[in-house]
Every structure is written in C-alpha cells, then in structure tokens.
Write an enzyme that holds these catalytic residues in place. Sequence first.
Site, mmCIF file in Angstrom:
data_model
loop_
_atom_site.group_PDB
_atom_site.id
_atom_site.type_symbol
_atom_site.label_atom_id
_atom_site.label_comp_id
_atom_site.label_asym_id
_atom_site.label_seq_id
_atom_site.Cartn_x
_atom_site.Cartn_y
_atom_site.Cartn_z
ATOM 1 N N LYS A 27 51.928 38.490 -49.982
ATOM 2 C CA LYS A 27 51.785 39.926 -50.260
ATOM 3 C C LYS A 27 53.154 40.629 -50.391
ATOM 4 O O LYS A 27 54.189 40.078 -50.014
ATOM 5 C CB LYS A 27 50.955 40.562 -49.135
ATOM 6 C CG LYS A 27 49.499 40.061 -49.090
ATOM 7 C CD LYS A 27 48.688 40.809 -48.029
ATOM 8 C CE LYS A 27 47.229 40.368 -48.014
ATOM 9 N NZ LYS A 27 46.419 41.136 -47.026
ATOM 10 N N TYR A 74 39.949 43.178 -54.907
ATOM 11 C CA TYR A 74 39.426 43.547 -53.582
ATOM 12 C C TYR A 74 38.139 44.373 -53.667
ATOM 13 O O TYR A 74 37.802 45.081 -52.714
ATOM 14 C CB TYR A 74 40.488 44.319 -52.794
ATOM 15 C CG TYR A 74 41.519 43.428 -52.119
ATOM 16 C CD1 TYR A 74 41.151 42.569 -51.077
ATOM 17 C CD2 TYR A 74 42.852 43.457 -52.481
ATOM 18 C CE1 TYR A 74 42.080 41.764 -50.436
ATOM 19 C CE2 TYR A 74 43.794 42.642 -51.850
ATOM 20 C CZ TYR A 74 43.389 41.805 -50.831
ATOM 21 O OH TYR A 74 44.316 41.002 -50.194
ATOM 22 N N ASN A 122 50.141 42.469 -43.958
ATOM 23 C CA ASN A 122 50.034 41.269 -43.125
ATOM 24 C C ASN A 122 50.382 39.981 -43.874
ATOM 25 O O ASN A 122 49.902 38.907 -43.544
ATOM 26 C CB ASN A 122 48.662 41.200 -42.446
ATOM 27 C CG ASN A 122 47.523 41.171 -43.445
ATOM 28 O OD1 ASN A 122 47.757 41.150 -44.647
ATOM 29 N ND2 ASN A 122 46.296 41.159 -42.957
ATOM 30 N N GLU A 146 38.070 33.567 -56.703
ATOM 31 C CA GLU A 146 39.431 34.114 -56.617
ATOM 32 C C GLU A 146 40.423 33.254 -57.402
ATOM 33 O O GLU A 146 41.372 33.776 -57.991
ATOM 34 C CB GLU A 146 39.843 34.244 -55.146
ATOM 35 C CG GLU A 146 39.053 35.337 -54.439
ATOM 36 C CD GLU A 146 39.410 35.507 -52.973
ATOM 37 O OE1 GLU A 146 38.827 36.401 -52.323
ATOM 38 O OE2 GLU A 146 40.271 34.755 -52.452
HETATM 39 P P1 ADP Z 1 41.605 38.976 -44.208
HETATM 40 O O1 ADP Z 1 42.759 39.242 -45.160
HETATM 41 O O2 ADP Z 1 42.085 38.418 -42.895
HETATM 42 O O3 ADP Z 1 40.511 38.145 -44.838
HETATM 43 P P2 ADP Z 1 39.856 41.295 -44.588
HETATM 44 O O4 ADP Z 1 39.234 40.527 -45.711
HETATM 45 O O5 ADP Z 1 38.955 41.854 -43.544
HETATM 46 O O6 ADP Z 1 40.968 40.409 -43.838
HETATM 47 O O7 ADP Z 1 40.688 42.507 -45.173
HETATM 48 C C1 ADP Z 1 41.443 42.365 -46.371
HETATM 49 C C2 ADP Z 1 42.795 42.998 -46.171
HETATM 50 O O8 ADP Z 1 42.634 44.402 -46.009
HETATM 51 C C3 ADP Z 1 43.557 42.568 -44.900
HETATM 52 O O9 ADP Z 1 44.251 41.345 -45.062
HETATM 53 C C4 ADP Z 1 44.504 43.729 -44.720
HETATM 54 O O10 ADP Z 1 45.616 43.662 -45.611
HETATM 55 C C5 ADP Z 1 43.624 44.908 -45.114
HETATM 56 N N1 ADP Z 1 42.946 45.498 -43.940
HETATM 57 C C6 ADP Z 1 41.886 44.999 -43.281
HETATM 58 N N2 ADP Z 1 41.513 45.791 -42.255
HETATM 59 C C7 ADP Z 1 42.383 46.831 -42.287
HETATM 60 C C8 ADP Z 1 42.547 48.009 -41.488
HETATM 61 N N3 ADP Z 1 41.719 48.287 -40.455
HETATM 62 N N4 ADP Z 1 43.558 48.854 -41.811
HETATM 63 C C9 ADP Z 1 44.367 48.615 -42.860
HETATM 64 N N5 ADP Z 1 44.281 47.527 -43.653
HETATM 65 C C10 ADP Z 1 43.304 46.646 -43.373
#
Ligand code: ADP
Length: 140
Positions: free
Chosen positions: A11, A51, A114, A128
């Site tokens: 990212k 997304y 992250n 994807e």
């Molecule tokens: P992952 O990437 O671990 O699969 P998710 O699919 O739940 O997690 O979420 C997609 C992405 O959205 C996360 O990697 C993160 O960048 C962002 N995200 C998820 N939850 C939050 C939150 N509460 N606040 C801000 N960004 C979030």
Amino acid sequence: MAVERTLSIIKPDATRRNLTGKIIAKFEDAGLRVIASRRMRLSRAEAEAFYAVHKERPFFGELVEFMSSGPVVVQVLEGENAIQKNRDVMGATNPEKAAPGTIRKEFAESMGANSVHGSDAPETAANEIKFFFRDLDIVG
Ligand code: ADP
Ligand code: MG
C-alpha cells in the site's frame, strides 16, 4: 495442501517509506513466490471498484482516498496454502493486534495505513488477481 495463488498489494504508506523490498522478503522467507508484479497508481475509481465490497463501511471514503494517494505494488503470490499463509505473514488488520514478526506489526502506521492488502478466500483471490492481471502477465 494445495498450491494456491493470492493477490497482494503493497500500500501507499509502504511505498512512500521505501519498504517494498523488506515486505517482499517477508513473503519469500515464508515460502511464497512473486509470480506477477506491477507498480502503479490507482485512480479513485479503480480503488472504489477494487474495494466495492466495503462501500457501506464508515471508513470507505478514507480507504479510497488513501489507496489512491500514492504508488502501490500489486502482485500475485504463489505457494502452498498461499491465501492463508499471506494473511499470516501480513498480521491482523489493526497493527496494535498484529503478532510479532508480521508485516503489519513491524511496518503499519495505523488501522487504515497498514502497509499490505491480501485476498481473504479462494473466490476473492481469483477475482482480485483478474482485476489486475491478464493470464499472460502471470509466470509461475
Ligand atoms: P484486511 O485488509 O485485513 O482484510 P478489511 O478487509 O476488514 O481488512 O479492511 C480493508 C482495509 O480497510 C484494511 O486493510 C484497512 O486499510 C481499512 N480499514 C479497515 N477497518 C478500518 C477502520 N476501522 N478504520 C480505517 N480503515 C480501516
Ligand atoms: Mg479484507
């Protein structure tokens, strides 16, 4: 256990800090191979489409803004149990909850920024991968 393919994205927070090599080394050390790779910048529309599953979530706007804020590296990883293995190497979404040694524990800046994306199941991995790569671009 089967050989699988999964989609990984390094990212914008990680490309900005020049961490692509350190992150790819974590995948390779875990036995995953990079079999397709491209550095690119997502448009807002592309980030929204990728997304789309999260479009009702409160963080969707922030996520789209962030993912289109700078370069990303999209890649296909291949290996035994690659989908779960990639998730294990990534660590928990919230870096404060990520296990020691994981990418997110070591490198993530926040819940949103992250450092990596990884597909979460076989069907999403296939979709994807198709979002970013033609079959001809994938060399296993
Ligand atoms: P992952 O990437 O671990 O699969 P998710 O699919 O739940 O997690 O979420 C997609 C992405 O959205 C996360 O990697 C993160 O960048 C962002 N995200 C998820 N939850 C939050 C939150 N509460 N606040 C801000 N960004 C979030
Ligand atoms: Mg997810």
